[in-house]
Design a protein around this motif. Structure first.
Motif, PDB file in Angstrom:
ATOM      1  N   ASN A 135       0.825  -1.213   0.000  1.00 52.34           N
ATOM      2  CA  ASN A 135       0.000   0.000   0.000  1.00 52.34           C
ATOM      3  C   ASN A 135       0.856   1.259   0.000  1.00 52.34           C
ATOM      4  N   SER A 136       1.962   1.247   0.756  1.00 51.74           N
ATOM      5  CA  SER A 136       2.841   2.421   0.793  1.00 51.74           C
ATOM      6  C   SER A 136       3.496   2.646  -0.558  1.00 51.74           C
ATOM      7  N   VAL A 137       3.786   1.567  -1.289  1.00 52.06           N
ATOM      8  CA  VAL A 137       4.354   1.693  -2.629  1.00 52.06           C
ATOM      9  C   VAL A 137       3.331   2.323  -3.573  1.00 52.06           C
ATOM     10  N   LEU A 138       2.071   1.904  -3.435  1.00 58.89           N
ATOM     11  CA  LEU A 138       1.008   2.475  -4.265  1.00 58.89           C
ATOM     12  C   LEU A 138       0.832   3.967  -3.968  1.00 58.89           C
ATOM     13  N   LYS A 139       0.944   4.349  -2.702  1.00 58.96           N
ATOM     14  CA  LYS A 139       0.824   5.766  -2.346  1.00 58.96           C
ATOM     15  C   LYS A 139       1.934   6.582  -2.986  1.00 58.96           C
ATOM     16  N   ARG A 140       3.164   6.061  -2.941  1.00 57.56           N
ATOM     17  CA  ARG A 140       4.285   6.784  -3.554  1.00 57.56           C
ATOM     18  C   ARG A 140       4.101   6.893  -5.064  1.00 57.56           C
ATOM     19  N   ALA A 141       3.609   5.819  -5.667  1.00 58.46           N
ATOM     20  CA  ALA A 141       3.377   5.845  -7.114  1.00 58.46           C
ATOM     21  C   ALA A 141       2.310   6.877  -7.468  1.00 58.46           C
ATOM     22  N   MET A 142       1.280   6.988  -6.614  1.00 58.61           N
ATOM     23  CA  MET A 142       0.236   7.973  -6.860  1.00 58.61           C
ATOM     24  C   MET A 142       0.805   9.385  -6.766  1.00 58.61           C
ATOM     25  N   GLU A 143       1.703   9.605  -5.811  1.00 53.45           N
ATOM     26  CA  GLU A 143       2.330  10.922  -5.688  1.00 53.45           C
ATOM     27  C   GLU A 143       3.141  11.250  -6.944  1.00 53.45           C
ATOM     28  N   MET A 144       3.772  10.249  -7.532  1.00 46.36           N
ATOM     29  CA  MET A 144       4.550  10.457  -8.753  1.00 46.36           C
ATOM     30  C   MET A 144       3.655  10.770  -9.947  1.00 46.36           C
ATOM     31  N   ALA A 145       2.358  10.437  -9.820  1.00 48.66           N
ATOM     32  CA  ALA A 145       1.423  10.699 -10.919  1.00 48.66           C
ATOM     33  C   ALA A 145       0.827  12.092 -10.846  1.00 48.66           C
ATOM     34  N   SER A 146       1.293  12.919  -9.893  1.00 43.29           N
ATOM     35  CA  SER A 146       0.689  14.244  -9.718  1.00 43.29           C
ATOM     36  C   SER A 146       0.725  15.106 -10.976  1.00 43.29           C
ATOM     37  N   PRO A 147       1.762  15.054 -11.820  1.00 43.45           N
ATOM     38  CA  PRO A 147       1.701  15.849 -13.062  1.00 43.45           C
ATOM     39  C   PRO A 147       0.525  15.454 -13.958  1.00 43.45           C
ATOM     40  N   SER A 148       0.219  14.163 -14.022  1.00 47.40           N
ATOM     41  CA  SER A 148      -0.904  13.695 -14.823  1.00 47.40           C
ATOM     42  C   SER A 148      -2.231  14.185 -14.241  1.00 47.40           C
ATOM     43  N   VAL A 149      -2.335  14.146 -12.906  1.00 50.47           N
ATOM     44  CA  VAL A 149      -3.549  14.617 -12.248  1.00 50.47           C
ATOM     45  C   VAL A 149      -3.705  16.123 -12.439  1.00 50.47           C
ATOM     46  N   THR A 150      -2.592  16.848 -12.310  1.00 44.38           N
ATOM     47  CA  THR A 150      -2.628  18.300 -12.514  1.00 44.38           C
ATOM     48  C   THR A 150      -3.092  18.639 -13.924  1.00 44.38           C
ATOM     49  N   GLU A 151      -2.586  17.910 -14.893  1.00 46.07           N
ATOM     50  CA  GLU A 151      -2.979  18.160 -16.279  1.00 46.07           C
ATOM     51  C   GLU A 151      -4.467  17.882 -16.479  1.00 46.07           C
ATOM     52  N   THR A 152      -4.964  16.843 -15.820  1.00 41.81           N
ATOM     53  CA  THR A 152      -6.404  16.533 -15.891  1.00 41.81           C
ATOM     54  C   THR A 152      -7.231  17.688 -15.329  1.00 41.81           C
ATOM     55  N   ILE A 153      -6.796  18.233 -14.192  1.00 38.72           N
ATOM     56  CA  ILE A 153      -7.518  19.355 -13.579  1.00 38.72           C
ATOM     57  C   ILE A 153      -7.480  20.573 -14.495  1.00 38.72           C
ATOM     58  N   LYS A 154      -6.321  20.835 -15.089  1.00 39.26           N
ATOM     59  CA  LYS A 154      -6.201  21.973 -16.004  1.00 39.26           C
ATOM     60  C   LYS A 154      -7.114  21.805 -17.216  1.00 39.26           C
ATOM     61  N   THR A 155      -7.203  20.583 -17.707  1.00 38.62           N
ATOM     62  CA  THR A 155      -8.014  20.322 -18.902  1.00 38.62           C
ATOM     63  C   THR A 155      -9.504  20.431 -18.610  1.00 38.62           C
ATOM     64  N   LEU A 156      -9.944  19.850 -17.482  1.00 41.30           N
ATOM     65  CA  LEU A 156     -11.369  19.826 -17.162  1.00 41.30           C
ATOM     66  C   LEU A 156     -11.871  21.154 -16.607  1.00 41.30           C
ATOM     67  N   LYS A 157     -10.971  21.890 -15.938  1.00 40.33           N
ATOM     68  CA  LYS A 157     -11.342  23.178 -15.336  1.00 40.33           C
ATOM     69  C   LYS A 157     -12.623  23.065 -14.493  1.00 40.33           C
ATOM     70  N   PRO A 158     -12.607  22.219 -13.478  1.00 42.03           N
ATOM     71  CA  PRO A 158     -13.834  22.014 -12.689  1.00 42.03           C
ATOM     72  C   PRO A 158     -14.163  23.223 -11.816  1.00 42.03           C
ATOM     73  N   ASP A 159     -15.440  23.328 -11.443  1.00 41.70           N
ATOM     74  CA  ASP A 159     -15.861  24.364 -10.508  1.00 41.70           C
ATOM     75  C   ASP A 159     -15.459  24.001  -9.084  1.00 41.70           C
ATOM     76  N   ILE A 160     -15.405  22.724  -8.792  1.00 39.74           N
ATOM     77  CA  ILE A 160     -15.027  22.235  -7.464  1.00 39.74           C
ATOM     78  C   ILE A 160     -14.308  20.891  -7.628  1.00 39.74           C
ATOM     79  N   LEU A 161     -13.292  20.659  -6.799  1.00 44.02           N
ATOM     80  CA  LEU A 161     -12.647  19.345  -6.731  1.00 44.02           C
ATOM     81  C   LEU A 161     -13.052  18.686  -5.414  1.00 44.02           C
TER      82      LEU A 161
END
Length: 446
Positions: free
Chosen positions: A80-106
């Protein structure tokens, strides 16, 4: 919406998405492909335009070699701790998703701290959806924010055995450092928003909902139980339902410990002994981690399946839990007391025999007993279970004279949940609109 990478988290996020979609919200539910695959069937035609499933990918790790490992379902706990670290490494992908969708609320989960920081930097208002109980949330805030505050959190007082005292200390160490201060990873939760959506309802946890703003300055907004409708359960297992249809009303106990926790051999043997001694019908979902190479026959005591015969059905794959608990022939639920399972049991009026495993589950089990909707099985100081006690508790909640109070109370809880319907969601909608308006008026810059 950004739930944690677990079926038990993605599912309530989807149920919240459906309730919001019914009120004209457009939802983008973001996760890894393996997690989204578990809910695709539940996004029916009715919701196909208002709920969009958005995939993001996390980097491959030596211990997580392919995308099927990008979920906690079946993942050994030490990864589980390895999965958490991997998720943290995916933050650029998540950031790009947020930029693309431009949600009113997260709407985010507690594990996604980096994503909420990035969303805030983009000017997106953020609110946490906490899928555990309000009592556990208050205990969490107490541990990391105000360890000296005195509040009667009776439902989180674990049984006074050395085993659960050790377990509790292990849980608290996940959120605090050696000096008792909150870890950096949990600080943004407090700074990001003064509102937390919580999967609960007032009749069950009213006093804990009140503690949030009074003691911690956190507004707790209940979402209701968010239990999926049996007919919308995406799992399909005809063998189980056909077997259950042949049993008598309220004659069968359902046994399941979720998708993330796996029984030891000793636990399996005592639970099997309890089911055998109880003499009631049972469906047992017996799951193993992806590392275990063992069959059901090897996992159970010698001759167990032969001795119980047609009285018992043991399956390894996922089953339609909502349909099973909502079936008239089911009269009890042996559960680890994950919060989702606890909510489902009460929503369908099924008494609980609680065998908690870890994290929030012991606190949930205490709440189950406190509310008189079930019984918690004792563990000895080494964590051991008693098959005899398991059998006794199963029979008590299903047919016992002393268990009548439990059966009546859980039936009343079912009626209360049904009568109140979706009222809590209206409160959630009001809060989300308030946060959105506050943001566009320039008043929410933290």
């Amino acid at each position: 919406m950004l739930p944690w990478l677990a079926y038990g988290h993605v599912s309530p996020y989807l149920e919240l998405a459906k309730r919001l979609a019914d009120r004209n919200f457009q939802i983008y539910l973001c996760s890894t492909p393996i997690n989204l695959s578990s809910i695709k069937k539940r996004v029916t035609q009715k919701y196909s335009q208002s709920i969009k499933l958005i995939e993001f990918h996390i980097p491959s790790q030596p211990d997580l070699p392919d995308p099927s490992f990008h979920t906690t379902n079946g993942l050994p706990l030490h990864l589980n701790s390895v999965l958490k670290r991997a998720m943290e490494m995916a933050s650029p992908s998540v950031t790009e998703t947020i930029k693309t969708l431009k949600p009113d609320i997260l709407i985010y989960d507690f594990e996604h701290q980096q994503a909420l920081i990035e969303a805030a930097s983009l000017g997106v208002p953020i609110v946490q959806f906490f899928i555990m109980s309000a009592s556990i949330l208050c205990n969490y805030f107490k541990a990391v924010l105000k360890p000296d505050v005195k509040i009667p959190l009776s439902s989180t007082n674990l049984r006074a055995t050395n085993y659960w005292q050790r377990k509790r200390q292990e849980m608290l160490r996940q959120y605090t450092n050696d000096q008792g201060q909150s870890r950096d990873s949990v600080q943004p939760t407090r700074k990001a928003t003064d509102t937390v959506l919580v999967k609960t309802f007032v009749e069950l946890e009213g006093k804990y909902i009140e503690y949030g703003p009074k003691l911690f300055g956190i507004k707790i907004v209940p979402t209701g139980p968010l239990v999926q409708k049996p007919e919308e359960d995406g799992e399909d297992n005809k063998e189980v339902m056909e077997w259950l249809n042949k049993k008598e009303k309220s004659s069968t106990v359902f046994v399941s410990f979720g998708t993330e926790y796996f029984l030891s051999r000793e636990e399996r043997e005592e639970i099997a002994r309890g089911l055998e001694l109880s003499m009631v019908n049972f469906i047992w979902v017996l799951r193993f981690s992806i590392e275990d190479k063992i069959s059901i026959e090897e996992a159970l005591p010698n001759g167990f399946l032969t001795r119980v015969g047609d009285r018992g059905l043991v399956v390894e794959k996922l089953v339609p839990q909502a349909r099973i608990l909502g079936h008239p022939n089911v009269g009890g639920f042996v559960s680890h007391c994950g919060w989702g399972s606890t909510m489902e049991a009460m929503s369908f009026g099924i008494p609980i025999v609680a065998i908690p495993m870890s994290l929030d589950q012991p606190g949930n089990a205490r709440l189950v007993e406190e509310m008189d909707v079930g019984l918690e099985v004792n563990r000895d100081d080494n964590g051991g279970l008693s098959g005899e006690e398991i059998a006794e508790f199963i029979r008590e909640v299903m047919v016992g004279e002393n268990g009548k109070k439990i059966r009546v109370k859980v039936g009343e809880m079912k009626d209360k949940i049904k009568s109140e319907g979706e009222e809590d969601i209206d409160g959630v909608v009001e809060e989300l609109i308030r946060l959105h308006n506050k943001n566009i008026n320039g008043e929410s810059k933290d």
